[in-house]
Design an enzyme around this catalytic site. Structure first.
Site, PDB file in Angstrom:
ATOM      1  N   CYS A 152     -31.162  -9.353  -1.436  1.00 34.51           N
ATOM      2  CA  CYS A 152     -30.924  -9.893  -2.797  1.00 34.51           C
ATOM      3  C   CYS A 152     -32.122  -9.674  -3.721  1.00 34.51           C
ATOM      4  O   CYS A 152     -31.993  -9.806  -4.938  1.00 34.51           O
ATOM      5  CB  CYS A 152     -30.572 -11.366  -2.730  1.00 34.51           C
ATOM      6  N   HIS A 160     -31.376 -14.424  -9.907  1.00 34.21           N
ATOM      7  CA  HIS A 160     -30.390 -13.994  -8.902  1.00 34.21           C
ATOM      8  C   HIS A 160     -29.300 -15.055  -8.792  1.00 34.21           C
ATOM      9  O   HIS A 160     -29.580 -16.255  -8.745  1.00 34.21           O
ATOM     10  CB  HIS A 160     -31.106 -13.791  -7.568  1.00 34.21           C
ATOM     11  N   ASN A 200     -22.164 -14.441  -5.076  1.00 30.01           N
ATOM     12  CA  ASN A 200     -23.462 -13.828  -4.789  1.00 30.01           C
ATOM     13  C   ASN A 200     -23.238 -12.356  -4.432  1.00 30.01           C
ATOM     14  O   ASN A 200     -22.710 -12.051  -3.364  1.00 30.01           O
ATOM     15  CB  ASN A 200     -24.118 -14.584  -3.627  1.00 30.01           C
TER      16      ASN A 200
HETATM   17  O1  UT7 Z   1     -28.890 -14.716  -1.827  1.00 28.62           O
HETATM   18  C1  UT7 Z   1     -29.892 -15.037  -0.932  1.00 28.62           C
HETATM   19  C2  UT7 Z   1     -30.323 -16.419  -1.097  1.00 28.62           C
HETATM   20  N1  UT7 Z   1     -29.271 -17.332  -0.737  1.00 28.62           N
HETATM   21  C3  UT7 Z   1     -29.365 -18.558  -1.154  1.00 28.62           C
HETATM   22  O2  UT7 Z   1     -30.274 -18.863  -1.871  1.00 28.62           O
HETATM   23  C4  UT7 Z   1     -28.367 -19.582  -0.678  1.00 28.62           C
HETATM   24  C5  UT7 Z   1     -29.069 -20.906  -0.476  1.00 28.62           C
HETATM   25  N2  UT7 Z   1     -28.263 -21.974   0.104  1.00 28.62           N
HETATM   26  C6  UT7 Z   1     -27.186 -22.512  -0.549  1.00 28.62           C
HETATM   27  O3  UT7 Z   1     -26.775 -22.061  -1.576  1.00 28.62           O
HETATM   28  C7  UT7 Z   1     -26.573 -23.766   0.044  1.00 28.62           C
HETATM   29  O4  UT7 Z   1     -27.404 -24.249   1.076  1.00 28.62           O
HETATM   30  C8  UT7 Z   1     -25.132 -23.558   0.582  1.00 28.62           C
HETATM   31  C9  UT7 Z   1     -24.174 -23.387  -0.573  1.00 28.62           C
HETATM   32  C10 UT7 Z   1     -25.078 -22.380   1.509  1.00 28.62           C
HETATM   33  C11 UT7 Z   1     -24.688 -24.821   1.354  1.00 28.62           C
HETATM   34  O5  UT7 Z   1     -24.788 -25.965   0.530  1.00 28.62           O
HETATM   35  P1  UT7 Z   1     -25.545 -27.261   1.057  1.00 28.62           P
HETATM   36  O6  UT7 Z   1     -25.421 -28.295   0.016  1.00 28.62           O
HETATM   37  O7  UT7 Z   1     -26.928 -26.848   1.486  1.00 28.62           O
HETATM   38  O8  UT7 Z   1     -24.659 -27.682   2.276  1.00 28.62           O
HETATM   39  P2  UT7 Z   1     -25.064 -27.838   3.811  1.00 28.62           P
HETATM   40  O9  UT7 Z   1     -25.268 -26.530   4.461  1.00 28.62           O
HETATM   41  O10 UT7 Z   1     -26.185 -28.839   3.908  1.00 28.62           O
HETATM   42  O11 UT7 Z   1     -23.762 -28.501   4.417  1.00 28.62           O
HETATM   43  C12 UT7 Z   1     -23.327 -29.814   3.997  1.00 28.62           C
HETATM   44  C13 UT7 Z   1     -22.012 -30.135   4.687  1.00 28.62           C
HETATM   45  C14 UT7 Z   1     -22.058 -29.883   6.177  1.00 28.62           C
HETATM   46  O12 UT7 Z   1     -21.283 -30.873   6.810  1.00 28.62           O
HETATM   47  P3  UT7 Z   1     -21.981 -32.175   7.466  1.00 28.62           P
HETATM   48  O13 UT7 Z   1     -22.906 -31.640   8.528  1.00 28.62           O
HETATM   49  O14 UT7 Z   1     -22.702 -32.849   6.357  1.00 28.62           O
HETATM   50  O15 UT7 Z   1     -20.806 -32.941   8.007  1.00 28.62           O
HETATM   51  C15 UT7 Z   1     -21.387 -28.555   6.361  1.00 28.62           C
HETATM   52  O16 UT7 Z   1     -20.772 -28.405   7.639  1.00 28.62           O
HETATM   53  O17 UT7 Z   1     -20.976 -29.274   4.193  1.00 28.62           O
HETATM   54  C16 UT7 Z   1     -20.326 -28.603   5.287  1.00 28.62           C
HETATM   55  N3  UT7 Z   1     -19.913 -27.294   4.821  1.00 28.62           N
HETATM   56  C17 UT7 Z   1     -18.745 -27.090   4.186  1.00 28.62           C
HETATM   57  N4  UT7 Z   1     -17.751 -27.914   3.853  1.00 28.62           N
HETATM   58  C18 UT7 Z   1     -16.697 -27.402   3.205  1.00 28.62           C
HETATM   59  C19 UT7 Z   1     -20.586 -26.115   4.895  1.00 28.62           C
HETATM   60  N5  UT7 Z   1     -19.873 -25.143   4.331  1.00 28.62           N
HETATM   61  C20 UT7 Z   1     -18.724 -25.721   3.888  1.00 28.62           C
HETATM   62  C21 UT7 Z   1     -17.604 -25.230   3.207  1.00 28.62           C
HETATM   63  N6  UT7 Z   1     -16.623 -26.100   2.899  1.00 28.62           N
HETATM   64  N7  UT7 Z   1     -17.465 -23.922   2.861  1.00 28.62           N
END
Ligand code: UT7
Length: 315
Positions: free
Chosen positions: A113, A242, A272
């Site tokens: 990226c 980005h 993305n």
């Molecule tokens: O391009 C290169 C750089 N990339 C980035 O910068 C991406 C950076 N990261 C992010 O954008 C975010 O971390 C994500 C969008 C990937 C995830 O968001 P988050 O707020 O960090 O969520 P999380 O990973 O902490 O997950 C929170 C909850 C989890 O459930 P529990 O453990 O709290 O019960 C996940 O299992 O959300 C759950 N979860 C989902 N739920 C519904 C993870 N993915 C999904 C989903 N739908 N697609």
């Protein structure tokens, strides 16, 4: 007199096929609302069967040449930012050159990226060293080929597409007129296990950790570019970050105390697109007539590797 390298035209190609959040919710345990709340993404474009990164690069290259009113013979070199090349060799750049009839050097740069910033910097330095006048730079990705469609943590995040710019070298001072003023380039291989992908196993990411690194490094690139060139955040007309997550863009805007309308966002419909995200955002903004000649723009990117960096330019 110094050389100034400026962006004189933008172009793009987004595959016809789209995939909405609701459609993804039909095959993994997620919802439109979760994806919008956590990322800002509503839908994404995806290549169709048989459509490759070379095909979308060629289409974006044709679009930018048309928008610039240039012929293939006007272009001195071709640089492609991609981490999804469709074949070992020749490079995607070579395919673009063959299809468009562009002679001269061509190469691909893989920096995930962060790829467009790395590639624009390389092109700018080669142009001033080689005294080339016009160079085609494309950011193109088909990350859908790396996605494990059963992994809801990553499959909702990515889209395919290609953005392109034509860079032109002229004598002048970019601080006074137009062109790239400065680049900030960084990276570290130490955290590579936090975000990686291949077309057998799909993409894996520690989202929370990558989020923190992304905000910190893109913020640092913006701050460094402004301070070492004696600008304040009030001088900025637009930030083109980005497009990985709307919450990352908002966090950067908040830390810089910039209003929402200065933070360019295309994530709702592009998702993305990795190295294509900044040139796609530049083209979308340019098409809307948002940028005026002389506007001060800072761009910043962050990706797998990690790779990061930014560019400060007068439009
Ligand atoms: O391009 C290169 C750089 N990339 C980035 O910068 C991406 C950076 N990261 C992010 O954008 C975010 O971390 C994500 C969008 C990937 C995830 O968001 P988050 O707020 O960090 O969520 P999380 O990973 O902490 O997950 C929170 C909850 C989890 O459930 P529990 O453990 O709290 O019960 C996940 O299992 O959300 C759950 N979860 C989902 N739920 C519904 C993870 N993915 C999904 C989903 N739908 N697609």
């Amino acid at each position: 007199m110094t050389d100034a390298v400026k962006i004189i035209a933008t172009g793009s190609f987004l595959p016809e096929k789209t995939l909405t959040n609701d459609q993804i919710a039909e095959f993994v345990d997620t919802s439109h609302q979760w994806i919008v709340d956590r990322t800002g993404i509503h839908s994404r474009h995806l290549v169709s069967e048989g459509e490759t990164v070379k095909d979308i690069s060629i289409k974006a290259a044709k679009d930018v040449l048309k928008n610039a009113g240039l012929k293939a013979s006007d272009i001195d070199a071709v640089f492609i930012a991609t981490c999804a090349p469709n074949s070992g060799f020749p490079s995607v750049a070579s395919h673009v050159q063959t299809e468009l009839g562009i002679r001269g050097p061509g190469m691909d740069i893989a920096a995930a990226c962060g790829g467009f910033i790395y590639t624009a910097f390389t092109a700018e330095r080669w142009m001033t060293h080689q005294k080339w006048n016009k160079v085609l730079v494309v950011g193109a990705e088909t990350l859908s080929s790396y996605i494990n469609w059963e992994n809801r943590g990553t499959c909702v995040l990515f889209g395919d597409g290609a953005g392109a710019v034509i860079l032109e070298r002229q004598s002048g001072d970019p601080k006074q007129s137009r062109g790239f003023i400065d680049f900030h380039i960084g990276g570290s291989g130490i955290d590579k296990e936090l975000l990686y992908g291949d077309n057998e196993n799909g993409a894996e990411m520690n989202g929370r950790e990558v989020f923190k690194h992304a905000v910190r490094e893109m913020q640092n690139s913006c701050d460094t570019l402004l301070s070492r060139n004696h600008y304040k955040t009030e001088d900025i007309d637009f930030v083109v970050a980005h497009q990985a997550n709307q919450r990352i863009i908002d966090a950067i805007g908040k830390q810089m105390k910039l209003p929402e309308d200065k933070m360019i966002s295309t994530i709702a419909t592009h998702a993305n697109t990795s190295a294509a995200s900044i040139p796609l955002a530049l083209h979308a903004s340019n098409q809307k007539g948002l940028f005026k000649n002389g506007d001060l723009i800072v761009t910043a990117a962050f990706g797998a590797g990690f790779t990061w960096g930014g560019a400060l330019l007068r439009w």
